[in-house]
Design a protein around this motif. Structure first.
Motif, PDB file in Angstrom:
ATOM      1  N   GLU A 322       6.890 -11.631   3.126  1.00 47.48           N
ATOM      2  CA  GLU A 322       7.435 -12.385   2.424  1.00 47.48           C
ATOM      3  C   GLU A 322       7.286 -13.200   3.411  1.00 47.48           C
ATOM      4  N   ASN A 323       7.124 -14.276   4.612  1.00 45.91           N
ATOM      5  CA  ASN A 323       7.563 -15.641   4.452  1.00 45.91           C
ATOM      6  C   ASN A 323       6.351 -16.970   4.066  1.00 45.91           C
ATOM      7  N   ALA A 324       4.985 -15.461   2.865  1.00 47.80           N
ATOM      8  CA  ALA A 324       4.016 -16.887   2.744  1.00 47.80           C
ATOM      9  C   ALA A 324       5.139 -17.226   1.236  1.00 47.80           C
ATOM     10  N   HIS A 325       4.827 -18.464   1.175  1.00 44.55           N
ATOM     11  CA  HIS A 325       4.368 -18.917   0.079  1.00 44.55           C
ATOM     12  C   HIS A 325       3.480 -19.539  -0.451  1.00 44.55           C
ATOM     13  N   LEU A 326       2.835 -18.879  -2.062  1.00 49.85           N
ATOM     14  CA  LEU A 326       1.441 -19.764  -2.491  1.00 49.85           C
ATOM     15  C   LEU A 326       1.349 -20.486  -3.504  1.00 49.85           C
ATOM     16  N   HIS A 327       0.412 -21.108  -3.308  1.00 49.40           N
ATOM     17  CA  HIS A 327       0.512 -22.420  -4.106  1.00 49.40           C
ATOM     18  C   HIS A 327      -0.938 -22.655  -5.258  1.00 49.40           C
ATOM     19  N   LEU A 328      -1.772 -21.546  -5.769  1.00 52.95           N
ATOM     20  CA  LEU A 328      -2.788 -21.842  -5.881  1.00 52.95           C
ATOM     21  C   LEU A 328      -3.154 -22.945  -6.782  1.00 52.95           C
ATOM     22  N   TYR A 329      -4.260 -23.674  -7.142  1.00 57.60           N
ATOM     23  CA  TYR A 329      -4.208 -24.984  -8.114  1.00 57.60           C
ATOM     24  C   TYR A 329      -5.079 -23.970  -9.364  1.00 57.60           C
ATOM     25  N   GLY A 330      -5.438 -23.394  -9.412  1.00 55.31           N
ATOM     26  CA  GLY A 330      -6.148 -22.417 -10.523  1.00 55.31           C
ATOM     27  C   GLY A 330      -7.636 -23.181 -11.004  1.00 55.31           C
ATOM     28  N   LYS A 331      -9.029 -23.684  -9.655  1.00 57.51           N
ATOM     29  CA  LYS A 331      -9.410 -23.752  -9.746  1.00 57.51           C
ATOM     30  C   LYS A 331     -10.171 -23.109  -9.461  1.00 57.51           C
ATOM     31  N   GLU A 332     -12.098 -23.213 -10.106  1.00 56.47           N
ATOM     32  CA  GLU A 332     -12.773 -21.644  -9.493  1.00 56.47           C
ATOM     33  C   GLU A 332     -13.491 -22.155  -8.556  1.00 56.47           C
ATOM     34  N   GLU A 333     -13.614 -20.762  -7.572  1.00 57.89           N
ATOM     35  CA  GLU A 333     -14.581 -21.370  -5.938  1.00 57.89           C
ATOM     36  C   GLU A 333     -15.196 -21.780  -6.145  1.00 57.89           C
ATOM     37  N   ARG A 334     -15.853 -22.888  -5.119  1.00 58.43           N
ATOM     38  CA  ARG A 334     -17.246 -23.991  -4.707  1.00 58.43           C
ATOM     39  C   ARG A 334     -16.877 -23.830  -3.362  1.00 58.43           C
ATOM     40  N   ALA A 335     -18.054 -24.109  -2.816  1.00 56.74           N
ATOM     41  CA  ALA A 335     -18.211 -24.778  -1.554  1.00 56.74           C
ATOM     42  C   ALA A 335     -17.171 -25.997  -1.013  1.00 56.74           C
ATOM     43  N   GLY A 336     -16.273 -25.741   0.299  1.00 55.78           N
ATOM     44  CA  GLY A 336     -15.594 -27.008   0.761  1.00 55.78           C
ATOM     45  C   GLY A 336     -14.237 -27.291  -0.220  1.00 55.78           C
ATOM     46  N   ARG A 337     -14.010 -26.505  -1.508  1.00 56.16           N
ATOM     47  CA  ARG A 337     -13.445 -26.767  -2.488  1.00 56.16           C
ATOM     48  C   ARG A 337     -11.908 -26.637  -2.082  1.00 56.16           C
ATOM     49  N   LYS A 338     -10.761 -27.141  -2.239  1.00 60.67           N
ATOM     50  CA  LYS A 338      -9.256 -26.792  -2.144  1.00 60.67           C
ATOM     51  C   LYS A 338      -9.072 -25.933  -3.148  1.00 60.67           C
ATOM     52  N   LEU A 339      -8.911 -24.539  -2.969  1.00 61.20           N
ATOM     53  CA  LEU A 339      -8.121 -23.601  -3.927  1.00 61.20           C
ATOM     54  C   LEU A 339      -6.786 -24.019  -4.395  1.00 61.20           C
TER      55      LEU A 339
END
Lengths: 380, 380
Positions: A322-339
């Motif tokens: 309950e302490n975790a707030h998620l922020h996804l960017y909607g990007k495809e998985e890729r090595a080194g990429r901030k998702l």
């Protein structure tokens, strides 16, 4: 108000999400050709054909990315207000100009040399590294970010290989700084010159990529926070800056700060403010751009940002906390990429670090988190 | 995940803003023809031509508006998961079915009659109003919201005029309830049947339109909160409901609750959760729709939602208050129209009410706020 944003990545997306409730709408100009913001109207313009259309749609312009042609921004400035101004951009994208400005304003920064050949790099490595006693860092003067275009040289003999690996006509070579942690100061300046400062964050990088940021810091002397505020205030004033500015610093064992670099934009080390401060860095940047009053930068509770790199975690697992707030960017998985990132909030910094460690173990490819204040925890 | 939303107003917009960070993207189907969500992809479809396109773009479907053709939702259910289900929609859009369900589940509700003519309305007014001793409320059985399609009858002689004014073939007539305040219970149920309840809010309506909601309530007995939770839990379970459900109730002087109506969606009286709860109603609705774990519904601090109706206030004034969080919907000004809201947070409920009064004075056309607990403040 229609806000134009140069660049269309996750920072632009999070700006737009923060700006909608202020009644703002967004038009992105993406000169790189691979936008991921996926919100508002996006003009993909690698060939510089859509500037007129962009200008016709926006009331004012900002950017989420500093590796932009300065000439383009100067051209835009002739037609629409641009915040921060092109001078800030020009300085932030050139490590030589940046270091010179730090020095002129009395902001401590590592000793450095500008070099234009492998020979000059070797000489600088010898001088700044005390004949191989200490490593030096060489960086391309322009265009580097997230650890790209950088090399650590442990001895002058590394110069030829490093010159080749970086492959840039001008490098900056910096003396080694014996620091205990990396911290960042994020501030926002409004159009009337008013300034608000966020509490500093401790940043944990791995291979040049930010992995964790935690704020506020329980062991940070108020005088050190004040010193960082003075440094960034000097920069904001000198540049007549409007918007969010980030200053990355090293903190040494004696507590003093040495400036590393600055970014003329919202910054990954300020993402914690989305769930940890009264007003997020994104909203405050847009308030400044729109000429609205700045919001409070006060921290609500200790918060740690965990970057999600390369692989998306099991959302069921993340959101069960309950302490975790998620922020996804909607990007495809890729090595080194901030998702995406998770903002984990806690009651106090020490228990938060424990929770971060537990959560990190469940994330794919997350390094072991380390925060320097934990080792001083008896003093807290 | 592509989420389809039926309806494309401000609730849809706020759902999308909350859903982006969960990695969700949005396609709206607007059957009314005047969408204002202004985010995601919007199919304007007054002639029912674009259903196939909509279905082809979405993984699951929800709604932000309950005045939808139930047949349409049943058709969609044949192709994609719809949360909440069409049965919940059907009951919520018919006050007769709704009241019958309340009664069957043992949820107290005002005594009522269904009438189909002015004569029947007169008779019901006579019976429920004790021969003109007490007013009654007549409402269209379907399609009413924000006080539209309603009339208060002070005596049986008002029946003919009220019948004509409402202009609907079937009305529900409800006995007067002597209440001290209007409250709402908002709960969310996930796909595995797990339920989370928000603390109840006190709601202040003027001319049928919500103006203020404040939560949590300092004078609310835990047993009353529990009672409301039991009521909404019975509804959630009976309907095998997934998502956010809102139950509006009257609270009487003895503390007991009487159910007024329910809404199968995120609700204006839950907007305070955006800045006042760990997880907003919007995010929790989408977590439920996506089958993700629910977030905490715990209040962070007392929060009051002030609706901005008809006119946009001076943003400089609103944002100068560091406790004010602005949420504009990007709609044009128009009489009676909800243009946005402010969430004002405070240290405690009583000082928050004072701050609400001060802010309300500065807002165009805002009524004087009133909260019943203030008169009991010696007991708090």
């Amino acid at each position: 108000m229609q806000v134009g944003i140069l660049g269309a990545g996750q920072l632009g997306q999070m700006l737009a999400l923060a700006g909608y409730p202020l009644g703002q709408r967004f038009v992105f100009l993406d000169t790189g050709g691979s936008p991921s913001a996926d919100i508002g109207s996006i003009l993909v313009d690698p060939d510089n054909q859509q500037l007129e259309s962009f200008l016709g749609q926006v009331d004012r312009v900002t950017y989420e990315f500093e590796h932009l042609p300065v000439d383009l921004v100067r051209e835009i400035e002739k037609h629409k207000p641009v915040f921060p101004c092109s001078r800030a951009l020009e300085i932030c994208q050139n490590r030589g100009l940046e270091k010179a400005l730090f020095t002129r304003l009395g902001i401590p920064t590592p000793e450095y040399r500008l070099v234009q050949s492998a020979d000059e790099l070797e000489k600088a490595t010898r001088e700044l590294g005390q004949e191989g006693q200490r490593p030096v860092v060489a960086k391309s003067v322009t265009e580097g970010y997230d650890g790209k275009g950088q090399a650590v040289l442990r001895s002058p003999e590394d110069a030829a290989a490093a010159w080749k690996a970086i492959g840039h006509p001008q490098l900056i070579v910096e003396a080694f700084v014996d620091f205990v942690r990396e911290v960042s100061m994020i501030a926002v300046r409004g159009q009337k010159g008013e300034v608000a400062f966020y509490p500093m964050a401790e940043n944990h990088h791995v291979e040049g990529i930010l992995r964790y940021s935690l704020a506020p810091l329980p062991d940070l002397d108020a005088a050190i926070q004040q010193q960082a505020e003075n440094y960034i205030q000097a920069l904001l004033q000198e540049l007549n800056y409007v918007g969010v500015l980030t200053l990355e610093l090293f903190q040494k064992a004696d507590g003093t700060l040495v400036a590393n670099e600055m970014a003329p934009r919202v910054h990954n080390s300020g993402h914690w403010t989305q769930n940890g401060a009264v007003t997020s860095q994104f909203e405050n940047h847009l308030r400044a751009v729109a000429g609205l009053p700045l919001g409070s930068t006060r921290a609500l509770h200790p918060t740690c940002m965990l970057n999600l790199i390369a692989k998306t975690p099991d959302l069921n697992l993340v959101l069960a906390d309950e302490n975790a707030h998620l922020h996804l960017y909607g990007k495809e998985e890729r090595a080194g990429r901030k998702l995406g990132h998770i903002n984990l909030v806690g009651e106090d910094a020490l228990s938060l670090v424990e929770a971060v460690k537990t959560l990190a173990q469940a994330l794919p490819e997350a390094p072991e988190p380390y925060f320097s204040f934990v080792s001083n925890s008896e003093c807290l």
